[in-house]
Write a protein that holds these residues in place. Structure first.
Motif, PDB file in Angstrom:
ATOM      1  N   HIS A   1      55.210  51.081  63.668  1.00 53.90           N
ATOM      2  CA  HIS A   1      56.413  50.601  64.362  1.00 53.90           C
ATOM      3  C   HIS A   1      56.482  51.139  65.782  1.00 53.90           C
ATOM      4  CE1 HIS A   1      57.384  49.785  60.254  1.00 53.90           C
ATOM      5  NE2 HIS A   1      57.666  51.021  59.961  1.00 53.90           N
TER       6      HIS A   1
ATOM      7  N   ILE B   1      61.702  46.122  56.577  1.00 53.40           N
ATOM      8  CA  ILE B   1      61.880  46.969  57.758  1.00 53.40           C
ATOM      9  C   ILE B   1      63.263  46.732  58.357  1.00 53.40           C
ATOM     10  CG2 ILE B   1      61.007  47.492  60.079  1.00 53.40           C
ATOM     11  CD1 ILE B   1      58.269  46.410  59.102  1.00 53.40           C
TER      12      ILE B   1
ATOM     13  N   LEU C   1      58.854  43.535  67.151  1.00 52.94           N
ATOM     14  CA  LEU C   1      58.151  43.857  65.909  1.00 52.94           C
ATOM     15  C   LEU C   1      57.874  42.596  65.095  1.00 52.94           C
ATOM     16  CD1 LEU C   1      59.810  47.211  64.845  1.00 52.94           C
ATOM     17  CD2 LEU C   1      57.401  46.812  65.297  1.00 52.94           C
TER      18      LEU C   1
ATOM     19  N   HIS D   1      54.072  41.665  64.209  1.00 53.66           N
ATOM     20  CA  HIS D   1      53.660  41.479  62.815  1.00 53.66           C
ATOM     21  C   HIS D   1      53.027  40.105  62.634  1.00 53.66           C
ATOM     22  CE1 HIS D   1      54.910  44.877  60.219  1.00 53.66           C
ATOM     23  NE2 HIS D   1      55.740  45.152  61.199  1.00 53.66           N
TER      24      HIS D   1
ATOM     25  N   VAL E   1      63.219  51.758  61.498  1.00 54.57           N
ATOM     26  CA  VAL E   1      62.883  52.135  62.866  1.00 54.57           C
ATOM     27  C   VAL E   1      64.177  52.496  63.573  1.00 54.57           C
ATOM     28  CG1 VAL E   1      61.807  51.402  65.023  1.00 54.57           C
ATOM     29  CG2 VAL E   1      61.030  50.428  62.844  1.00 54.57           C
TER      30      VAL E   1
ATOM     31  N   GLU F   1      61.541  50.705  55.098  1.00 48.93           N
ATOM     32  CA  GLU F   1      61.084  51.417  56.296  1.00 48.93           C
ATOM     33  C   GLU F   1      62.149  51.205  57.360  1.00 48.93           C
ATOM     34  OE1 GLU F   1      56.905  50.276  57.313  1.00 48.93           O
ATOM     35  OE2 GLU F   1      57.046  49.256  55.393  1.00 48.93           O
TER      36      GLU F   1
ATOM     37  N   ILE G   1      62.107  41.607  58.312  1.00 47.04           N
ATOM     38  CA  ILE G   1      62.609  42.523  59.336  1.00 47.04           C
ATOM     39  C   ILE G   1      64.058  42.168  59.630  1.00 47.04           C
ATOM     40  CG2 ILE G   1      62.309  43.377  61.696  1.00 47.04           C
ATOM     41  CD1 ILE G   1      59.359  42.757  61.483  1.00 47.04           C
TER      42      ILE G   1
ATOM     43  N   ILE H   1      65.865  47.761  61.660  1.00 45.43           N
ATOM     44  CA  ILE H   1      65.963  48.342  62.997  1.00 45.43           C
ATOM     45  C   ILE H   1      67.385  48.862  63.148  1.00 45.43           C
ATOM     46  CG2 ILE H   1      65.545  47.966  65.458  1.00 45.43           C
ATOM     47  CD1 ILE H   1      63.200  47.093  63.654  1.00 45.43           C
TER      48      ILE H   1
END
Length: 602
Positions: free
Chosen positions: A541, A355, A149, A153, A384, A382, A124, A357
């Motif tokens: 998320h 992921i 997150l 996780h 967010v 991915e 992340i 952000i």
RNA sequence: GGGCGUGUAGCAUAGACUGGAUAAUGCACUGGCCUCCUAAGCCAGGGAUCGCGGGUUCAAAUCCUGCCACGCCCGCCA
């Protein structure tokens, strides 16, 4: 209520098949009942009515009878399902509280409320703020969302690496570096004063993020009337993009103390990183160059008049004034986004799931980078996105100095929390203890205030909300947890061995004593959904969904606490003790997952 | 001009992805509860044509569509 669903579905399938209704997507229709009095799961029978040409009320009644027959024939089904009823064209299923209590309470151990390790590596990347000034609450949404997150996780059993991408070669760092080389303290004060900027470091004198942002702001003001500044900064940025070690070193010297200051602030919020990766890494190691060569072989590739290279993304659904994604300038150098492609390629080497952000202003860029990644044979991460935090009178900006500093917010929150704890506990607790509590409450409350709203929703920062310690807030969660701790303390204080009593409770199978207490059953219901909600929040998320659940859990625990004494006149009720301890574990790990500190008293 | 997102009681939010019964929570407001494991709490009450119009459906806050308002984006910046 996935527990009941698993037991129910095979039986329901049998009944529906017998009625010729099994070709409808009834699994999707089987929903969590809105009112707990109506049951735990509900199945609307209206679509069946059309097929069978009967009234929904009648269909529900018929299905209900068939299910009741099955229930009487199957011991386990009968144990799990308390009742099935037909009402207004719905089938309502009620779980047997004793059965659900057994599922949850018999599993009690120190890992209650946590999911098993899944051996799944997740990377992340969050925060990644330009190291040019102190953290303000606007920037903090990224860090708080990202760190939450990371925590969720981990709670869900993933192996997580938290990354901070350090922008060590852009214009912003260039301006900061230029300012430190070309301005002195006197000049900075003069420039800020002449521009009418408020220039008071207050308690932050000596904290380098606060000190150096003044240089950054002053340089921005100076360069407005002096084009030579832009030229000088531009030259340094250009050299940095070529991987010039001397320039990169001077950039590093300029920003590192600022970054350290920012990280101190983040640490106060319980936010830490496993790795810091510098943007320049990918220029120096040549991977950006390779990416550009690869992109030049893409079918989407095009070249501008002055030799700049781009991908034409119209065919990929990109719309607007410009559909081109430039990845190499006319002078041959790379751009920020190109380096981001190289960074992603590198990140993919160390995880199964990636992921990011990002603020909503990065949506287009993120799509472009995603397409470029596909063009070089990589997967798309991915992402967010979150909307910005504004102040009641407008947007925040480090450059313009229109901000609420996180450092100031934390000081203020601590003061308010200290006031509250003093009012309640001054005669019981030491000053030191109260300050400790205030610190935990402050950072938890600030985080929760931001995390409990959906990321895509705009957010206006208001002091009164940030400093509200009642109702839907972190202190509410923390308070419930301290009550569970207080129970544990009291049981121990009266000479009992808590762990031994728990073992005794389990061996006596106290869950069979669960009755029809509304508050205890509501608590059990929420405990039963705990890991389902966590999974949903992690997969999609959406940390605020888990926040809502923990609020509900805390509230249910408060109800249980009101109705069910664990220890009364020295006698311990084993069922209530086991339920209280199970709740305590779930609340504690749930709080941790949200970045709320589960202290033992407050 | 185009793309994406948001709009739910006085205020702040949840629910929308996956349509289902009386739209949930907190603040504020009205009233009640500390000889009993911490009252940062608990209980009761009032307050909502879910931005507006149309459509699909047995059923729409939720799906489709038009409009309105707000935010973000459409750099050989980062």
């Amino acid at each position: 209520m996935e527990l009941l669903r698993k037991v129910l579905e095979p039986h329901l399938a049998e009944v529906l098949a017998a009625a010729g209704l099994d070709n409808l997507p009834w699994q999707k229709m089987l929903t969590i009942a809105r009112e707990s009095a109506q049951g735990d799961l509900a199945l609307p029978c209206f679509p069946f009515a059309q097929i069978l040409k009967k009234s929904p009320v009648q269909v529900a009644k018929d299905l209900c009878e068939a299910l009741q027959l099955l229930k009487s024939q199957d011991t386990y089904f009968n144990e799990a399902l308390l009742s099935v009823e037909a009402s207004n064209g719905y089938l309502n299923f009620m779980t047997n509280p004793a059965w659900i209590a057994k599922q949850i309470l018999s599993q009690y151990d120190e890992n209650s409320g946590k999911a098993a390790n899944k051996g799944h590596r997740v990377l992340i990347e969050h925060t990644s703020a330009n190291p040019n000034g102190p953290f303000h609450v606007g920037r903090a949404r990224n860090a708080i969302l990202g760190d939450t997150l990371v925590r969720l996780h981990r709670l869900h059993g993933h192996e997580v690496q938290a990354e901070y991408y350090v922008d060590d070669m852009g214009k912003q760092v260039g301006i900061l570096s230029w300012a430190l080389d070309n301005l002195d303290a006197e000049k900075v004060s003069e420039v800020l004063a002449s521009a009418g900027r408020q220039d008071d470091l207050g308690p932050w004198q000596g904290k380098q993020d606060h000190e150096r942002v003044r240089w950054y702001q002053a340089a921005n003001i100076v360069k407005e009337n002096n084009p030579q500044v832009d030229e000088e900064v531009g030259e340094m940025v250009r050299l940095s993009e070529e991987g010039d070690q001397e320039v990169l070193q001077s950039f590093n010297d300029a920003y590192q103390p600022v970054l350290d200051g920012m990280l101190d602030t983040l640490a106060e919020l319980g936010i830490e990183y496993d790795a810091f990766t510098k943007e320049s890494k990918f220029v120096v190691d040549g991977s950006v160059g390779l990416i550009m060569e690869q992109l030049e072989t893409s079918e989407l590739h095009g070249t501008a008049d002055n030799g700049a290279h781009y991908l034409e993304l119209e065919s990929k659904g990109i719309k607007g004034k410009s559909t081109k994604f430039f990845f190499r300038r006319g002078d041959g150098s790379s751009l920020y986004a190109t380096r981001d492609v190289a960074y992603h390629q590198w990140k993919w080497q160390q995880c199964d799931r990636l992921i990011n952000i990002l603020g909503e202003d990065h949506k287009l860029q993120s799509r472009q980078v995603g397409i470029a990644l596909e063009e070089v044979g990589q997967r798309v991460p991915e992402v967010v996105f979150y909307a910005f935090i504004k102040l009641p009178d407008g947007k925040m900006s480090t450059r313009r100095g229109n901000v609420v500093f996180m450092d100031d917010l934390l000081v203020e929150a601590r003061a308010h929390a200290l006031l509250a704890v003093k009012e309640l506990r001054a005669d019981e607790l030491s000053q030191e203890k109260m300050e400790e509590i205030a610190e935990a409450v402050a950072s938890s409350a600030v985080r929760f205030n931001i995390i409990h709203v959906a990321p895509e929703k705009g957010f206006t920062f208001r002091w009164e909300d940030a400093l509200s310690f009642e109702g839907d807030s972190a202190p509410f969660l923390m308070y419930s947890h301290t009550r569970a701790c207080a129970i544990r303390r009291k049981v121990a204080r009266e000479g009992h061995d808590v762990e031994a009593l728990i073992e005794k409770a389990k061996s006596q199978e106290v869950w069979n004593q669960v009755g029809d207490s509304k508050s205890a059953n509501e608590l059990l219901r929420l405990l039963g959904r705990h890991l389902d909600v966590l999974e949903n929040a992690v997969d999609n998320h959406r940390p605020h969904l888990f926040a809502s659940h923990i609020l509900a859990l805390a509230s249910a625990f408060n109800g249980f606490y009101r109705d069910h004494p664990v220890i009364f006149e020295g006698k311990v009720n084993l069922l209530n003790l086991l339920l209280s301890e199970t709740s305590r574990r779930h609340l504690a790990s749930g709080c941790q997952g949200l970045g709320v500190i589960p202290i033992e008293e407050m």
